[in-house]
Design a protein around this motif. Structure first.
Motif, PDB file in Angstrom:
ATOM      1  N   HIS A  70       0.820  -1.213   0.000  1.00  0.00           N
ATOM      2  CA  HIS A  70       0.000   0.000   0.000  1.00  0.00           C
ATOM      3  C   HIS A  70       0.850   1.258   0.000  1.00  0.00           C
ATOM      4  N   ASP A  71       1.829   1.313   0.880  1.00  0.00           N
ATOM      5  CA  ASP A  71       2.602   2.541   1.028  1.00  0.00           C
ATOM      6  C   ASP A  71       3.489   2.811  -0.186  1.00  0.00           C
ATOM      7  N   VAL A  72       4.016   1.767  -0.799  1.00  0.00           N
ATOM      8  CA  VAL A  72       4.797   1.980  -2.021  1.00  0.00           C
ATOM      9  C   VAL A  72       3.901   2.499  -3.139  1.00  0.00           C
ATOM     10  N   LEU A  73       2.774   1.841  -3.357  1.00  0.00           N
ATOM     11  CA  LEU A  73       1.876   2.282  -4.424  1.00  0.00           C
ATOM     12  C   LEU A  73       1.346   3.684  -4.163  1.00  0.00           C
ATOM     13  N   LEU A  74       1.090   4.014  -2.905  1.00  0.00           N
ATOM     14  CA  LEU A  74       0.606   5.350  -2.577  1.00  0.00           C
ATOM     15  C   LEU A  74       1.650   6.410  -2.911  1.00  0.00           C
ATOM     16  N   SER A  75       2.917   6.081  -2.744  1.00  0.00           N
ATOM     17  CA  SER A  75       3.977   7.036  -3.076  1.00  0.00           C
ATOM     18  C   SER A  75       4.050   7.307  -4.574  1.00  0.00           C
ATOM     19  N   ILE A  76       3.590   6.351  -5.373  1.00  0.00           N
ATOM     20  CA  ILE A  76       3.638   6.479  -6.827  1.00  0.00           C
ATOM     21  C   ILE A  76       2.328   7.011  -7.392  1.00  0.00           C
ATOM     22  N   TYR A  77       1.227   6.620  -6.765  1.00  0.00           N
ATOM     23  CA  TYR A  77      -0.106   7.021  -7.241  1.00  0.00           C
ATOM     24  C   TYR A  77      -0.888   7.727  -6.126  1.00  0.00           C
ATOM     25  N   PRO A  78      -0.436   8.875  -5.658  1.00  0.00           N
ATOM     26  CA  PRO A  78      -1.135   9.552  -4.550  1.00  0.00           C
ATOM     27  C   PRO A  78      -2.543  10.004  -4.913  1.00  0.00           C
ATOM     28  N   ASP A  79      -2.845  10.097  -6.207  1.00  0.00           N
ATOM     29  CA  ASP A  79      -4.158  10.556  -6.633  1.00  0.00           C
ATOM     30  C   ASP A  79      -5.261   9.526  -6.382  1.00  0.00           C
ATOM     31  N   ILE A  80      -4.883   8.269  -6.127  1.00  0.00           N
ATOM     32  CA  ILE A  80      -5.912   7.243  -5.873  1.00  0.00           C
ATOM     33  C   ILE A  80      -5.843   6.757  -4.424  1.00  0.00           C
ATOM     34  N   LYS A  81      -5.487   7.646  -3.532  1.00  0.00           N
ATOM     35  CA  LYS A  81      -5.366   7.279  -2.117  1.00  0.00           C
ATOM     36  C   LYS A  81      -6.623   6.610  -1.559  1.00  0.00           C
ATOM     37  N   PRO A  82      -7.828   7.133  -1.793  1.00  0.00           N
ATOM     38  CA  PRO A  82      -9.016   6.458  -1.241  1.00  0.00           C
ATOM     39  C   PRO A  82      -9.137   5.003  -1.700  1.00  0.00           C
ATOM     40  N   ASP A  83      -8.838   4.751  -2.963  1.00  0.00           N
ATOM     41  CA  ASP A  83      -8.916   3.396  -3.496  1.00  0.00           C
ATOM     42  C   ASP A  83      -7.873   2.496  -2.836  1.00  0.00           C
ATOM     43  N   LEU A  84      -6.652   2.989  -2.717  1.00  0.00           N
ATOM     44  CA  LEU A  84      -5.594   2.197  -2.086  1.00  0.00           C
ATOM     45  C   LEU A  84      -5.880   1.972  -0.604  1.00  0.00           C
TER      46      LEU A  84
END
Length: 416
Positions: free
Chosen positions: A97-111
């Motif tokens: 989760h945290d790695v993907l959030l660092s790359i795709y912060p625009d989809i935080k609610p989904d992650l």
């Protein structure tokens, strides 16, 4: 903690009881997050190079987190450690989760929602809390490790022209990829092959004539099955091999740590293959079949006639020809799977570029060879380029398996 869900057997009361009492009777957390990353890439239409980078960061972070609990394998770079009671599932999920959030912060609610679903089956308590903290630590360190890997370098390809003369204005892809920091290789040029054959050579003459005949859009010699295969493999990138990695892990019934390791190995291999092939592509800047065949008169090779209107079966990828990128990746992944798992029975793949078609293989070599042939049928790559690409892929796969995430007995050995 199996990579695959328990199968309920009508004939086995024991299997039924195991299924009912298993703490994780759901898809493995490693596979869940791999599928999530692939879904993001599909929805956002992320190109293969950045998707491969994101996947590798995610899977290495997940591996480092879960391996820190029982130290089954040598780590990649991190020096994490945790109590054996720490939740591996929580650590893996939070790291992903945290790695993907660092790359795709625009989809935080989904992650965030995906993470909530991953953590929900895990009982509250110290084990879960420790796993969350461990996953966060692994993600932070991997993100820092790749912060200056060159992946954000601006593209600077210079189209060849003379002052005032028009050239096509589409900018080639992945021009800077070959200069990014590899995960295992010493540099992008470590496995750079020799140059493509001379334009008056026997190899060039044979291979350009072959692709003109079999790879043309209206080829009368390409069979219907070859046409299907060519179109099937318009599908590219990690989304083509992740389902195969999953089938291998499931066939072997890997536990969570072994599953995390397999995905980390294949992701690093796939990423380094991309770096290597684009380093070579832009070093040689070799022409694609559509350019070579329409300009065959420039070579002064009477055995390779010019066809001024020749078109390939599909739209030629926007980067230089040599070597074949799809070939290096499939060969590299096959090499890792062959080394770690071996041939594991029949496996299959579907493709969005060939709806309704399922390709099946029983040997990894057959899969790799089909990918290479598909690029000839598609009109994208000469046969010599596919062979060079496969050779590079095998070398990269062998390097990764020989040096990375080895058994615990290798931890004290000097790194190679």
């Amino acid at each position: 903690m199996k990579c695959t869900s328990w199968t309920i057997s009508r004939l086995s009361l024991v299997a039924t009881l195991i299924t009912a009492t298993a703490p994780l009777a759901r898809a493995d957390v490693i596979m869940d997050w791999n599928a999530k990353a692939d879904a993001i890439a599909a929805e956002k239409q992320i190109l293969p190079a950045p998707h491969s980078r994101a996947l590798t960061m995610m899977h290495v972070a997940m591996f480092e987190a879960v391996n820190a609990i029982d130290h089954r394998y040598a780590p990649y770079k991190l020096t994490l450690s945790a109590e054996r009671s720490t939740s591996r599932e929580a650590a893996a999920a939070v790291a992903a989760h945290d790695v993907l959030l660092s790359i795709y912060p625009d989809i935080k609610p989904d992650l965030d929602s995906t993470l909530t679903n991953s953590l929900a089956p895990i009982a509250e308590g110290e084990s879960k809390t420790a796993g969350i903290a461990l996953g966060k630590d692994a993600a932070v360190q991997i993100i820092q490790l790749r912060a200056n890997d060159g992946s954000n370098a601006p593209e600077s390809y210079r189209p060849l022209t003379t002052a005032g003369v028009y050239v096509p204005t589409a900018v080639p892809l992945f021009q800077t990829t070959g200069a990014t920091t590899p995960w295992v290789m010493t540099s992008g040029s470590q496995f750079r092959p020799g140059p493509p054959p001379a334009l008056d050579s026997e190899v060039w003459t044979k291979d350009v004539n072959e692709i003109r005949e079999v790879g043309g859009r209206g080829s009368p010699t390409r069979t219907p099955e070859q046409t299907t295969i060519g179109r099937f493999w318009f599908f590219v990138g990690a989304r083509t091999y992740n389902p195969i990695v999953k089938q291998a892990a499931m066939a072997k019934g890997m536990d969570l740590v072994d599953c995390a390791r397999l995905y980390a190995l294949t992701s690093m291999t796939g990423n380094d293959a991309i770096v290597a092939v684009f380093e070579a592509k832009y070093h040689y800047n070799f022409w694609r079949p559509i350019t070579a065949i329409r300009n065959a008169d420039l070579t002064s090779n009477a055995a390779t006639p010019r066809d001024p209107s020749w078109l390939p079966l599909g739209d030629t990828p926007m980067h230089p020809e040599y070597p074949c990128a799809h070939c290096i990746t499939s060969a590299a992944i096959s090499t890792v799977l062959q080394s770690v798992v071996g041939d594991f029975g029949e496996f299959s793949l579907t493709s969005p570029t060939a709806p309704g078609v399922t390709r099946k293989w029983s040997r990894l070599q057959d899969y790799s060879d089909e990918v290479a042939n598909a690029r000839i049928y598609a009109g994208f790559h000469y046969r010599f380029s596919t062979e060079v690409g496969k050779d590079m892929g095998r070398k990269i796969g062998a390097l990764v398996v020989a040096t990375q995430l080895r058994g615990a007995e290798a931890k004290a050995e000097p790194s190679r």
